[in-house]
Enzyme design. Structure first.
Site, PDB file in Angstrom:
ATOM      1  N   TYR A  34     -10.616   2.038   6.034  1.00 38.75           N
ATOM      2  CA  TYR A  34      -9.595   1.681   5.052  1.00 38.75           C
ATOM      3  C   TYR A  34     -10.128   0.659   4.060  1.00 38.75           C
ATOM      4  O   TYR A  34     -10.668  -0.377   4.460  1.00 38.75           O
ATOM      5  CB  TYR A  34      -8.384   1.104   5.785  1.00 38.75           C
TER       6      TYR A  34
ATOM      7  N   ASN B 188      -9.116  -1.049   0.051  1.00 37.39           N
ATOM      8  CA  ASN B 188      -8.342  -1.070  -1.195  1.00 37.39           C
ATOM      9  C   ASN B 188      -9.175  -0.612  -2.385  1.00 37.39           C
ATOM     10  O   ASN B 188      -8.641  -0.082  -3.359  1.00 37.39           O
ATOM     11  CB  ASN B 188      -7.812  -2.484  -1.442  1.00 37.39           C
TER      12      ASN B 188
ATOM     13  N   THR C 255      -5.859 -17.444   4.197  1.00 32.57           N
ATOM     14  CA  THR C 255      -4.704 -16.729   3.658  1.00 32.57           C
ATOM     15  C   THR C 255      -4.042 -17.410   2.459  1.00 32.57           C
ATOM     16  O   THR C 255      -3.945 -16.814   1.384  1.00 32.57           O
ATOM     17  CB  THR C 255      -3.682 -16.488   4.780  1.00 32.57           C
TER      18      THR C 255
ATOM     19  N   ASN D  89       1.234 -11.715   7.034  1.00 31.95           N
ATOM     20  CA  ASN D  89       0.218 -12.468   7.769  1.00 31.95           C
ATOM     21  C   ASN D  89       0.752 -12.897   9.133  1.00 31.95           C
ATOM     22  O   ASN D  89       0.499 -13.995   9.603  1.00 31.95           O
ATOM     23  CB  ASN D  89      -0.259 -13.684   6.960  1.00 31.95           C
TER      24      ASN D  89
ATOM     25  N   SER E 232       0.783  -1.244   0.000  1.00 34.96           N
ATOM     26  CA  SER E 232       0.000   0.000   0.000  1.00 34.96           C
ATOM     27  C   SER E 232       0.812   1.289   0.000  1.00 34.96           C
ATOM     28  O   SER E 232       0.221   2.361  -0.109  1.00 34.96           O
ATOM     29  CB  SER E 232      -0.940   0.026   1.199  1.00 34.96           C
TER      30      SER E 232
END
Ligand code: REX
Length: 425
Positions: free
Chosen positions: A204, A206, A168, A374, A107
């Site tokens: 927040y 994306n 994940t 992670n 990010s």
């Protein structure tokens, strides 16, 4: 207190020369230069603490103790560049972490996308408070969502990556080689309930920066890669920074990334090669520690945006209740324990945690990376580099506790490869 006149002249000349040589806007904190040419001393610059590089190394070692195969940090300040590396950048070859190596910045890409978008605003191609739908008709189900709402994470557009990476490793493997269109990513978000009314709260997502990428492509008529290249990478000579979506490789000397599975104790997954198509303009830039320092410092020194636009970008609201964490436009502000404010971004992409921050005057910058993800404790440990670098050594505590005097169990003993390198840019 005013400085003697010869010192004033020297300081002002140094500032002007630096401005001319570097093409940088002169710093105005120490002296005001009225239009008539007279020089007036104002407030003296605050003393700047030297970076605590032992503290930086301790934070990198703590990231390793928390599961990162390697970590590194690079600090650029008035006294030059200091870099520290620990561990490996490749678990198979055993190659040491290398401060010249490239990695995925996640990010931190959002700050690059924001600079491009704000330049387009400066050029009159977009308006911050105009509805997104004015430029991308019918894209969003709500005409009240503005360009500024995207940049401040106040659109209420849900983050599709939460579901995508709920599990994940399977989530990652499902998208590792996929190529999404921006529209497909927006559709994933719009299939979810919106999180807030437009403008009312920071959340927040994306998705906001996927739409920013769409706006950039609409306004320029070209892929975002061209805009990054022409407006940021080339002018700042960021030769190790690239946007290669959907190419899966990181070219040249690079760090390999290792993703932690959700199951404790399961082997790490090498996640280096991937399209990062799930993030694109929200997170797919590749860079290096030196380039990131050049970027955040140049941004703060006013080399990329007009003073008014930089002021807009750095105008922040809190993101939590600690009153130390804030968000502006595609930019975080952290208020450190010593009172220093730093601006930049964090990044998480499979296998890589990144921090890239600079002081508001651009004179000091730090980037840090650990090649895992992670694994929140590794990220938190890596964040310790910020306090050490920008606040310097903490005053020694009274020698009352045994822990302060003797090594504790589990202390990391690996020695860092310590190098103080000359600044390249
Ligand atoms: C995606 C999941 C993380 C990663 C993400 N990354 O949203 C964006 C980013 C691009 O950098 N955001 C961070 C994965 C928060 C930032 O701004 O600092 N996690 C991982 C999972 C969790 O899969 N189940 O940690 O690699």
């Amino acid at each position: 207190m005013p400085l003697p006149s010869h010192r004033r002249r020297l300081a002002v000349s140094a500032t002007l020369i630096a401005a001319l040589v570097g093409g940088v806007a002169p710093a105005t904190t120490a002296f005001a230069v009225p239009s008539a040419g007279a020089v007036t001393a104002t407030t003296a610059p605050a003393p700047v603490p030297a970076p605590d590089m032992e503290g930086v190394t301790a934070a990198l070692n703590a990231a390793m103790a928390n599961g990162a195969p390697g970590a590194m940090a690079r600090f650029t300040g008035p006294d030059g560049v200091r870099s520290r590396t620990v561990g490996v950048r490749d678990r198979v070859s055993g190659a040491a972490m290398d401060v010249q190596a490239r990695f995925r910045i996640g990010s931190v890409s959002k700050t690059f996308s924001t600079v491009v978008l704000l330049q387009l605003v400066q050029e009159g191609k977009l308006t911050l408070d105009a509805p997104v739908n004015e430029y991308l008709p019918g894209l969003l189900p709500d005409d009240r969502v503005t360009v500024r709402h995207l940049l401040t994470h106040r659109s209420g557009l849900a983050d599709y990556t939460d579901d995508m990476f709920n599990n994940t490793v399977p989530g990652f493997e499902a998208v590792r080689n996929r190529v999404f269109s921006y529209q497909e990513l927006v559709d994933l978000s719009l299939a979810l309930p919106r999180t807030t009314e437009p403008g009312v709260a920071y959340k927040y997502s994306n998705t906001n920066f996927v739409v920013v990428g769409m706006l950039i492509e609409k306004a320029t008529g070209r892929p975002v890669a061209d805009a990054y290249e022409r407006r940021i990478f080339k002018p700042l000579k960021l030769t190790k920074t690239s946007y290669v979506h959907p190419d899966t490789r990181i070219k040249g000397l690079h760090v390999r990334g290792y993703l932690h599975p959700d199951e404790a104790g399961a082997p790490l997954v090498d996640s280096t090669e991937q399209t990062v198509s799930w993030a694109q303009s929200a997170g797919a830039v590749i860079s290096s520690p030196g380039d990131l320092n050049t970027f955040t410092s140049a941004l703060m020194r006013g080399r990329l945006l007009s003073p008014a636009m930089l002021e807009t970008m750095t105008t922040v609201t809190p993101t939590d209740t600690t009153n130390t964490r804030f968000y502006g436009l595609g930019l975080r502000r952290y208020d450190l324990s010593c009172g220093t404010q730093i601006f930049g971004h964090t990044g998480t992409v499979q296998g890589f945690y990144t921090y890239a921050f600079s002081t508001r005057d651009g004179r000091r910058s730090l980037s840090a990376v650990a090649n895992t993800s992670n694994h929140g404790s590794a990220n938190t440990a890596l964040g310790g580099t910020l306090e050490a670098a920008f606040c310097g050594k903490k005053p020694a505590a009274a020698p009352s506790s045994r822990a302060a005097a003797s090594p504790t169990a589990g202390e990391v003993t690996q020695l860092p490869a310590e190098r103080d390198l000359p600044e390249r840019h």
